[in-house]
Design a protein around this motif. Structure first.
Motif, mmCIF file in Angstrom:
data_model
loop_
_atom_site.group_PDB
_atom_site.id
_atom_site.type_symbol
_atom_site.label_atom_id
_atom_site.label_comp_id
_atom_site.label_asym_id
_atom_site.label_seq_id
_atom_site.Cartn_x
_atom_site.Cartn_y
_atom_site.Cartn_z
ATOM 1 N N PHE A 52 1.408 -8.563 15.798
ATOM 2 C CA PHE A 52 2.804 -8.956 16.002
ATOM 3 C C PHE A 52 3.704 -8.082 15.135
ATOM 4 O O PHE A 52 3.386 -7.804 13.975
ATOM 5 N N PRO A 53 4.844 -7.630 15.676
ATOM 6 C CA PRO A 53 5.682 -6.687 14.927
ATOM 7 C C PRO A 53 6.285 -7.293 13.667
ATOM 8 O O PRO A 53 6.882 -8.364 13.706
ATOM 9 N N ALA A 54 6.126 -6.585 12.560
ATOM 10 C CA ALA A 54 6.696 -7.029 11.286
ATOM 11 C C ALA A 54 8.118 -6.526 11.101
ATOM 12 O O ALA A 54 8.818 -6.974 10.194
ATOM 13 N N THR A 55 8.554 -5.568 11.922
ATOM 14 C CA THR A 55 9.936 -5.117 11.938
ATOM 15 C C THR A 55 10.307 -4.850 13.395
ATOM 16 O O THR A 55 9.469 -4.908 14.293
ATOM 17 N N LEU A 56 11.569 -4.533 13.622
ATOM 18 C CA LEU A 56 12.034 -4.190 14.968
ATOM 19 C C LEU A 56 12.409 -2.713 15.051
ATOM 20 O O LEU A 56 13.129 -2.306 15.961
ATOM 21 N N ASP A 57 11.920 -1.927 14.132
ATOM 22 C CA ASP A 57 12.237 -0.508 14.067
ATOM 23 C C ASP A 57 11.143 0.284 14.767
ATOM 24 O O ASP A 57 9.973 0.184 14.396
ATOM 25 N N PRO A 58 11.480 1.088 15.787
ATOM 26 C CA PRO A 58 10.451 1.887 16.473
ATOM 27 C C PRO A 58 9.652 2.779 15.539
ATOM 28 O O PRO A 58 8.483 3.074 15.813
ATOM 29 N N VAL A 59 10.262 3.224 14.449
ATOM 30 C CA VAL A 59 9.536 4.053 13.492
ATOM 31 C C VAL A 59 8.320 3.306 12.945
ATOM 32 O O VAL A 59 7.296 3.908 12.640
ATOM 33 N N ASP A 60 8.413 1.967 12.863
ATOM 34 C CA ASP A 60 7.320 1.152 12.345
ATOM 35 C C ASP A 60 6.481 0.530 13.457
ATOM 36 O O ASP A 60 5.257 0.583 13.422
ATOM 37 N N THR A 61 7.153 -0.076 14.427
ATOM 38 C CA THR A 61 6.447 -0.904 15.416
ATOM 39 C C THR A 61 6.817 -0.530 16.841
ATOM 40 O O THR A 61 6.904 -1.388 17.715
ATOM 41 N N GLY A 62 7.049 0.756 17.062
ATOM 42 C CA GLY A 62 7.399 1.189 18.400
ATOM 43 C C GLY A 62 6.360 0.830 19.448
ATOM 44 O O GLY A 62 6.689 0.568 20.611
ATOM 45 N N TRP A 63 5.072 0.814 19.047
ATOM 46 C CA TRP A 63 4.022 0.463 20.001
ATOM 47 C C TRP A 63 4.314 -0.873 20.664
ATOM 48 O O TRP A 63 4.220 -1.012 21.882
ATOM 49 N N ARG A 64 4.632 -1.870 19.857
ATOM 50 C CA ARG A 64 4.822 -3.208 20.417
ATOM 51 C C ARG A 64 6.123 -3.301 21.216
ATOM 52 O O ARG A 64 6.173 -3.951 22.255
ATOM 53 N N LEU A 65 7.188 -2.657 20.755
ATOM 54 C CA LEU A 65 8.457 -2.712 21.484
ATOM 55 C C LEU A 65 8.323 -2.050 22.852
ATOM 56 O O LEU A 65 8.925 -2.505 23.831
ATOM 57 N N ARG A 66 7.542 -0.988 22.931
ATOM 58 C CA ARG A 66 7.326 -0.368 24.233
ATOM 59 C C ARG A 66 6.346 -1.175 25.066
ATOM 60 O O ARG A 66 6.511 -1.323 26.277
ATOM 61 N N GLN A 67 5.335 -1.696 24.427
ATOM 62 C CA GLN A 67 4.304 -2.437 25.139
ATOM 63 C C GLN A 67 4.882 -3.626 25.904
ATOM 64 O O GLN A 67 4.408 -3.959 26.993
ATOM 65 N N ILE A 68 5.914 -4.245 25.355
ATOM 66 C CA ILE A 68 6.470 -5.433 26.000
ATOM 67 C C ILE A 68 7.723 -5.123 26.817
ATOM 68 O O ILE A 68 8.387 -6.043 27.299
ATOM 69 N N GLY A 69 8.042 -3.832 26.982
ATOM 70 C CA GLY A 69 9.080 -3.461 27.937
ATOM 71 C C GLY A 69 10.477 -3.318 27.394
ATOM 72 O O GLY A 69 11.423 -3.160 28.169
ATOM 73 N N ILE A 70 10.667 -3.355 26.063
ATOM 74 C CA ILE A 70 11.998 -3.154 25.494
ATOM 75 C C ILE A 70 12.326 -1.668 25.396
ATOM 76 O O ILE A 70 13.401 -1.221 25.789
ATOM 77 N N LEU A 71 11.394 -0.916 24.883
ATOM 78 C CA LEU A 71 11.610 0.469 24.481
ATOM 79 C C LEU A 71 11.057 1.448 25.513
ATOM 80 O O LEU A 71 10.018 1.193 26.132
ATOM 81 N N GLU A 72 11.755 2.567 25.672
ATOM 82 C CA GLU A 72 11.262 3.660 26.507
ATOM 83 C C GLU A 72 11.398 4.980 25.748
ATOM 84 O O GLU A 72 12.145 5.079 24.770
ATOM 85 N N THR A 73 10.696 5.992 26.223
ATOM 86 C CA THR A 73 10.699 7.305 25.587
ATOM 87 C C THR A 73 11.145 8.364 26.592
ATOM 88 O O THR A 73 11.201 8.114 27.798
ATOM 89 N N LEU A 74 11.427 9.554 26.083
ATOM 90 C CA LEU A 74 11.884 10.630 26.970
ATOM 91 C C LEU A 74 10.799 11.050 27.945
ATOM 92 O O LEU A 74 11.073 11.389 29.101
ATOM 93 N N PHE A 75 9.548 11.035 27.487
ATOM 94 C CA PHE A 75 8.394 11.303 28.341
ATOM 95 C C PHE A 75 7.493 10.073 28.321
ATOM 96 O O PHE A 75 7.545 9.265 27.396
ATOM 97 N N GLU A 76 6.645 9.949 29.336
ATOM 98 C CA GLU A 76 5.689 8.855 29.363
ATOM 99 C C GLU A 76 4.318 9.393 29.762
ATOM 100 O O GLU A 76 4.189 10.511 30.261
#
Length: 525
Positions: A52-76
């Motif tokens: 479970f993410p301990a922060t909401l910063d992609p630098v720390d927990t980007g895996w989880r933010l992307r995994q659940i559909g919040i975050l996207e990247t320039l490439f996939e």
């Protein structure tokens, strides 16, 4: 490694109230209470995955933010491990291979309703490349700047062949500039994914709502709740009791029960992750390569799969599965179960057998294997290794802790060996990923392994664009590290996941582990 901790519950900021009227209607109608097993109407879709993410910063927990559909990247990364544009339309590279120009995809809006602009991308990438704790901070990126509203330029100090792959990593996830609080921390990730951040309690749950303005296919799930359930057995019980709709990374031992259940559907998802054993190459007996090789010859990978993992998964002998990753060197040295070879190596290293335990200069060959509870099966694998290595004269203790305790110990170099779970392709989806495990200063394992030639070859491979020349470089790297064995391979990971039977189209990405929450739908509706 999570470095920031925020001791409060975060709600979306007022700026998200500027979302389109249709989105406001949904948000207003979706924030009420409800049951536990839908995702449409009044009930949210409830799920749990490890870490479970301990922060909401992609630098720390980007895996989880992307995994659940919040975050996207320039490439996939697609399901075939190929890199594709995501938030960009096209890109080009200068003649000297040091300047990349990227044109943003049209029609992409942030969760707050504003258009995604080059300034947002610059904000996100500067944080990814310049924040010390970011796993991208060591890359040779000189500057990131906006050419115009739709165009971004990235300059590197040297050619960087893996840049598209690096930009597909979640640490390079794209946020709107308004995501940052006054002190620069990220407590409200305003991104572009199919789901928008709603609220977060670092002790219990993270809530998301459907992005009504998503440029891609709109999700059918209106709301979802990511529950913090650290123990894998508990995740399985909560699914069984109807408290979750999806539970990921369950113990292998639960597969047969889920398979026979009528209200749950089993999903066995093959991945590019490996279970590995990491050696402290600068400590005691393990500073001798022969002892490390002997430990791997003593290990019985097939036995671990059959006895510990209930036949789920497969043995691993090299970094990559050649059926998935075509950078595999098929001619490297491997360590298949061979107790006689293990015993011979230990004898050569001066370790003689006495009453079942090997000794040298009167001292026993005593080592401790660490394992952490956050990943199912790792403690049992450590126990299996204790027996297998004991058969050739190692005196092994097993220490089982939570991840945090092991992470602290390995950062201090206070370990002999540990079993772990790591993705060997996908972050990045490029052979440069070997830097994560074998580079003397960039490895993510806190391994003390240092080989100057390996560092030089990793640097050379990172600068080389010609595929044939790159293949030769990474073949050489694999030959060296498979002889040095700073780490050893045990099994390929197949995740045991389960979803409530009424839900359809659950098919996570085997490379990135993204859940694909936007594709899941309730077939009972």
């Amino acid at each position: 490694m999570f470095l920031l901790f925020v001791a409060h519950t975060t709600e979306r900021r007022t700026l998200l109230k500027g979302v389109a009227a249709g989105g406001l209607t949904c948000l207003a109608g979706c924030l009420g209470g409800g049951g536990e097993t839908s995702g449409g109407g009044s009930d949210p879709f409830r799920f749990s995955v490890p870490f479970f993410p301990a922060t909401l910063d992609p630098v720390d927990t980007g895996w989880r933010l992307r995994q659940i559909g919040i975050l996207e990247t320039l490439f996939e990364v697609n399901r075939d491990a190929a890199i594709e544009p995501r938030l960009i339309e096209e890109y080009s590279r200068s003649d000297d291979d040091r300047t990349w120009t990227l044109t943003l995809r049209e029609g992409v809006t942030l969760h707050g309703g504003d258009n995604l602009t080059a300034d947002d991308v610059v904000f996100s990438l500067q944080r990814a490349f310049e924040t010390d704790r970011s796993r991208l901070s060591g890359l040779p990126v000189e500057r990131v700047e906006a050419v115009d509203d739709e165009t971004v330029s990235i300059a590197t100090t040297e050619p960087l062949a893996s840049l598209p792959g690096q930009l597909s990593r979640p640490y390079a996830g794209i946020l709107g500039r308004d995501s940052a609080a006054d002190d620069g921390t990220i407590d409200t990730p305003i991104a572009t994914g199919p789901f928008a951040f709603d609220s977060w309690d670092p002790d219990s749950e993270l809530r998301v709502t459907r992005n009504e303005s998503y440029y891609g296919t709109a999700p059918t799930i209106e709301r979802a709740v990511y529950e913090q359930v650290q123990d894998p057995q508990t995740r399985g019980l909560k699914l069984q009791n109807g408290e979750l709709d999806l539970a990921a990374n369950l113990p292998n031992s639960t597969a047969s029960n889920v398979r026979s259940a009528t209200d749950r559907r089993l999903r066995l998802n093959r991945t590019t992750a490996n279970r590995i054993v990491v050696f402290n190459t600068s400590r005691g007996p393990l500073s001798d390569r022969r002892v490390r090789q002997a430990a791997l010859y003593a290990a019985n990978q097939e036995g671990i799969v059959n006895s510990v993992l209930d036949g789920i998964g497969s043995p691993a002998y090299t970094p990559w599965d050649p059926d998935v990753v075509d950078w595999t060197n098929d001619d490297v040295k491997t360590y298949r179960h061979d107790p006689e070879r293990a015993a011979s190596l230990l004898e050569d290293a001066g370790w003689t057998l006495n009453d079942g335990v090997r000794r040298r200069d009167g001292k026993p060959l005593a080592l401790t294997i660490w394992a952490y509870t956050d990943r199912p099966s790792l403690p049992d694998i450590a126990t299996a290794l204790q027996s297998q290595l004991g058969n050739v004269g190692f005196d092994i203790d097993v220490r089982v802790t939570e991840w945090g305790a092991l992470d602290a110990a390995k950062q201090q170099g206070n370990f002999d060996m540990f079993v772990g779970y790591w993705t060997f392709y996908g972050s990045p989806p490029d052979p440069d990923v070997l830097s994560n495990y074998y580079h003397s200063t960039e490895n993510v394992l806190d391994s003390p392994y240092k080989n100057q030639r390996v560092d030089e070859l990793l640097s050379e491979g990172r600068k080389t664009f010609d595929r044939s020349k790159r293949a030769t470089i990474y073949d050489r790297i694999q030959r060296i590290v498979m002889k040095d064995v700073p780490l050893g391979f045990l099994t390929r990971q197949t995740n045991v996941n389960a979803v409530r039977s009424s839900f359809e189209s659950y098919d996570p990405n085997p490379i990135t582990f993204d859940i694909g929450l936007e594709r899941i739908r309730d077939g009972g509706d």
